[in-house]
Design a protein around this motif. Structure first.
Motif, PDB file in Angstrom:
ATOM      1  N   SER A 173       0.833  -1.196   0.000  1.00 24.15           N
ATOM      2  CA  SER A 173       0.000   0.000   0.000  1.00 24.15           C
ATOM      3  C   SER A 173       0.875   1.255   0.000  1.00 24.15           C
ATOM      4  CB  SER A 173      -0.899   0.032   1.245  1.00 24.15           C
ATOM      5  OG  SER A 173      -1.743  -1.088   1.303  1.00 24.15           O
ATOM      6  N   PRO A 174       0.371   2.360  -0.555  1.00 24.28           N
ATOM      7  CA  PRO A 174       1.110   3.623  -0.430  1.00 24.28           C
ATOM      8  C   PRO A 174       1.106   4.084   1.027  1.00 24.28           C
ATOM      9  CG  PRO A 174      -1.063   4.000  -1.379  1.00 24.28           C
ATOM     10  CD  PRO A 174      -0.880   2.518  -1.312  1.00 24.28           C
ATOM     11  N   GLY A 175       2.143   4.791   1.437  1.00 19.59           N
ATOM     12  CA  GLY A 175       2.207   5.250   2.819  1.00 19.59           C
ATOM     13  C   GLY A 175       2.719   4.167   3.748  1.00 19.59           C
ATOM     14  N   ILE A 176       2.289   4.218   5.008  1.00 15.43           N
ATOM     15  CA  ILE A 176       2.801   3.275   6.000  1.00 15.43           C
ATOM     16  C   ILE A 176       1.829   2.115   6.200  1.00 15.43           C
ATOM     17  CG2 ILE A 176       4.113   5.080   7.160  1.00 15.43           C
ATOM     18  CD1 ILE A 176       2.009   5.017   9.389  1.00 15.43           C
ATOM     19  N   TRP A 177       2.376   0.974   6.571  1.00 17.23           N
ATOM     20  CA  TRP A 177       1.560  -0.196   6.901  1.00 17.23           C
ATOM     21  C   TRP A 177       2.025  -0.707   8.259  1.00 17.23           C
ATOM     22  CZ3 TRP A 177       2.329  -5.765   6.845  1.00 17.23           C
ATOM     23  CH2 TRP A 177       3.675  -6.147   6.790  1.00 17.23           C
ATOM     24  N   TYR A 178       1.480  -1.836   8.697  1.00 14.77           N
ATOM     25  CA  TYR A 178       1.751  -2.350  10.043  1.00 14.77           C
ATOM     26  C   TYR A 178       3.233  -2.577  10.326  1.00 14.77           C
ATOM     27  CZ  TYR A 178      -3.265  -3.365  10.213  1.00 14.77           C
ATOM     28  OH  TYR A 178      -4.629  -3.259  10.205  1.00 14.77           O
ATOM     29  N   GLY A 179       3.988  -2.942   9.292  1.00 16.70           N
ATOM     30  CA  GLY A 179       5.398  -3.273   9.480  1.00 16.70           C
ATOM     31  C   GLY A 179       6.348  -2.116   9.269  1.00 16.70           C
ATOM     32  N   SER A 180       5.829  -0.922   8.977  1.00 11.71           N
ATOM     33  CA  SER A 180       6.684   0.253   8.825  1.00 11.71           C
ATOM     34  C   SER A 180       7.304   0.609  10.180  1.00 11.71           C
ATOM     35  CB  SER A 180       5.872   1.434   8.290  1.00 11.71           C
ATOM     36  OG  SER A 180       5.373   1.148   6.996  1.00 11.71           O
ATOM     37  N   PRO A 181       8.438   1.322  10.179  1.00 11.79           N
ATOM     38  CA  PRO A 181       9.184   1.551  11.425  1.00 11.79           C
ATOM     39  C   PRO A 181       8.374   2.120  12.584  1.00 11.79           C
ATOM     40  CG  PRO A 181      10.528   2.165   9.549  1.00 11.79           C
ATOM     41  CD  PRO A 181       9.172   1.818   9.001  1.00 11.79           C
ATOM     42  N   GLU A 182       7.539   3.121  12.334  1.00  9.65           N
ATOM     43  CA  GLU A 182       6.801   3.732  13.452  1.00  9.65           C
ATOM     44  C   GLU A 182       5.728   2.808  14.016  1.00  9.65           C
ATOM     45  OE1 GLU A 182       4.315   7.809  14.577  1.00  9.65           O
ATOM     46  OE2 GLU A 182       5.417   7.669  12.680  1.00  9.65           O
ATOM     47  N   PRO A 183       4.829   2.225  13.206  1.00 13.04           N
ATOM     48  CA  PRO A 183       3.841   1.292  13.761  1.00 13.04           C
ATOM     49  C   PRO A 183       4.479   0.066  14.419  1.00 13.04           C
ATOM     50  CG  PRO A 183       3.216   1.968  11.550  1.00 13.04           C
ATOM     51  CD  PRO A 183       4.601   2.467  11.773  1.00 13.04           C
ATOM     52  N   LEU A 184       5.624  -0.343  13.918  1.00 11.65           N
ATOM     53  CA  LEU A 184       6.316  -1.501  14.486  1.00 11.65           C
ATOM     54  C   LEU A 184       6.594  -1.320  15.978  1.00 11.65           C
ATOM     55  CD1 LEU A 184       7.803  -4.208  14.125  1.00 11.65           C
ATOM     56  CD2 LEU A 184       9.788  -2.914  13.296  1.00 11.65           C
ATOM     57  N   GLN A 185       6.822  -0.061  16.382  1.00 11.78           N
ATOM     58  CA  GLN A 185       7.109   0.212  17.791  1.00 11.78           C
ATOM     59  C   GLN A 185       5.955  -0.181  18.710  1.00 11.78           C
ATOM     60  OE1 GLN A 185      10.222   1.338  18.668  1.00 11.78           O
ATOM     61  NE2 GLN A 185      10.641   1.156  16.466  1.00 11.78           N
ATOM     62  N   ALA A 186       4.739  -0.209  18.163  1.00  6.92           N
ATOM     63  CA  ALA A 186       3.562  -0.487  18.982  1.00  6.92           C
ATOM     64  C   ALA A 186       3.385  -1.963  19.313  1.00  6.92           C
ATOM     65  CB  ALA A 186       2.303   0.043  18.284  1.00  6.92           C
ATOM     66  N   TRP A 187       4.020  -2.842  18.530  1.00  5.00           N
ATOM     67  CA  TRP A 187       3.794  -4.276  18.786  1.00  5.00           C
ATOM     68  C   TRP A 187       5.049  -5.121  18.875  1.00  5.00           C
ATOM     69  CZ3 TRP A 187       5.524  -7.380  14.798  1.00  5.00           C
ATOM     70  CH2 TRP A 187       5.595  -6.827  13.532  1.00  5.00           C
ATOM     71  N   MET A 188       6.218  -4.552  18.553  1.00 10.59           N
ATOM     72  CA  MET A 188       7.430  -5.385  18.559  1.00 10.59           C
ATOM     73  C   MET A 188       7.826  -5.824  19.967  1.00 10.59           C
ATOM     74  SD  MET A 188      10.609  -2.777  17.994  1.00 10.59           S
ATOM     75  CE  MET A 188      11.191  -1.763  19.361  1.00 10.59           C
ATOM     76  N   GLN A 189       7.320  -5.106  20.998  1.00  9.01           N
ATOM     77  CA  GLN A 189       7.648  -5.471  22.387  1.00  9.01           C
ATOM     78  C   GLN A 189       7.280  -6.918  22.710  1.00  9.01           C
ATOM     79  OE1 GLN A 189       4.817  -3.711  25.315  1.00  9.01           O
ATOM     80  NE2 GLN A 189       3.883  -2.740  23.520  1.00  9.01           N
ATOM     81  N   TYR A 190       6.276  -7.434  22.005  1.00  7.37           N
ATOM     82  CA  TYR A 190       5.816  -8.795  22.282  1.00  7.37           C
ATOM     83  C   TYR A 190       6.774  -9.850  21.731  1.00  7.37           C
ATOM     84  CZ  TYR A 190       1.565  -6.345  23.512  1.00  7.37           C
ATOM     85  OH  TYR A 190       0.662  -5.490  24.108  1.00  7.37           O
ATOM     86  N   LEU A 191       7.746  -9.416  20.945  1.00  8.50           N
ATOM     87  CA  LEU A 191       8.739 -10.335  20.402  1.00  8.50           C
ATOM     88  C   LEU A 191      10.027 -10.355  21.212  1.00  8.50           C
ATOM     89  CD1 LEU A 191       8.387  -9.337  16.625  1.00  8.50           C
ATOM     90  CD2 LEU A 191       7.339 -11.304  17.765  1.00  8.50           C
ATOM     91  N   LEU A 192      10.148  -9.411  22.137  1.00  9.34           N
ATOM     92  CA  LEU A 192      11.420  -9.246  22.866  1.00  9.34           C
ATOM     93  C   LEU A 192      11.385  -9.958  24.207  1.00  9.34           C
ATOM     94  CD1 LEU A 192      11.985  -5.453  22.116  1.00  9.34           C
ATOM     95  CD2 LEU A 192      13.115  -7.397  21.031  1.00  9.34           C
TER      96      LEU A 192
END
Length: 231
Positions: free
Chosen positions: A212-231
């Motif tokens: 998609s144009p623009g940002i999606w779930y895996g873009s750097p900023e949105p990634l910050q909202a859910w990557m904590q669950y992988l750490l």
């Protein structure tokens, strides 16, 4: 050390589309690979047919990562249809499609610590996908396996409406949850992207697909909202 993580592509999508997300997670110290799907791998599943070939590839990739990293478990990130297909993979019930019982039963829930779904339609009114999704909902409702953490991420980006610029979202939401006038990521409405008992997250401004144009779930900023669950 974070657990190895596997990205499961969305419907008709290929592994190449997730390369940026994969690299972002690796840079964060999370060993990550995408199930190596090609467009032709989806062809046997078109028209609501069984997704068995996709689940088999998930299983091979999981076993590969477990062995490579000498790990007891993995994380799964399922984008779009990849989320509900991953729920089939976790399950204990023989996977039956349109009345045809298939002996495949992966029972993979002990191997998965976290299942993160990104824009996944966990329900559907659309006749080609409804059978598979009903199978998942009836056999594994909500955050079914208590030892697996389910994290369901939805986008609040486009309000579906019968007007230019919002028609596609309206139609997609209507086919998915039965209501077009609602919020979602342009394809999946929030109402369908969350599961009862899961850790449900809404991110404003993200679009459905990595293409998609623009940002999606895996873009750097949105990634910050859910990557904590992988750490």
């Amino acid at each position: 050390m974070p657990l190895p993580t596997i990205i499961v592509p969305g419907y008709l999508e290929t592994a190449i589309a997730y390369r940026q997300l994969e690299q972002s997670l690796v840079q964060l110290g999370i060993p990550t690979i995408t199930v190596p799907l090609k467009r032709r791998d989806w062809l046997p599943t078109i028209g609501g047919r069984p997704v068995t070939p996709i689940v088999q590839q998930i299983d091979r990739t999981v076993k590969q990562m477990l062995q490579q990293h000498n790990s007891p478990q993995v994380n799964l990130i399922g984008h779009s249809a990849g989320g509900w297909i991953s729920r089939i993979y976790l399950g204990e019930q023989p996977y039956a499609a349109r009345g045809q019982v298939i002996s495949s039963c992966w029972k993979a829930y002990p191997l998965v610590a976290n299942l993160i779904t990104l824009g996944t339609p966990h329900i559907s009114q659309e006749r080609w996908t409804r059978w598979n999704l009903d199978f998942v909902t009836n056999n594994y409702p909500g955050a079914f396996y208590k030892d697996v953490r389910y994290v369901c991420v939805a986008g609040k980006t486009i309000f579906g409406a019968r007007k230019p610029g919002c028609w596609l979202a309206y139609s997609s939401y209507q086919l998915t949850c039965g209501q077009g006038n609602t919020w979602g990521d342009g394809i999946t409405p929030i109402a369908a992207a969350h599961l009862e008992g899961a850790e449900n997250i809404v991110i404003a401004g993200v679009r459905h697909s990595p293409r998609s144009p623009g940002i999606w779930y895996g873009s750097p900023e949105p990634l910050q909202a859910w990557m904590q669950y992988l750490l």
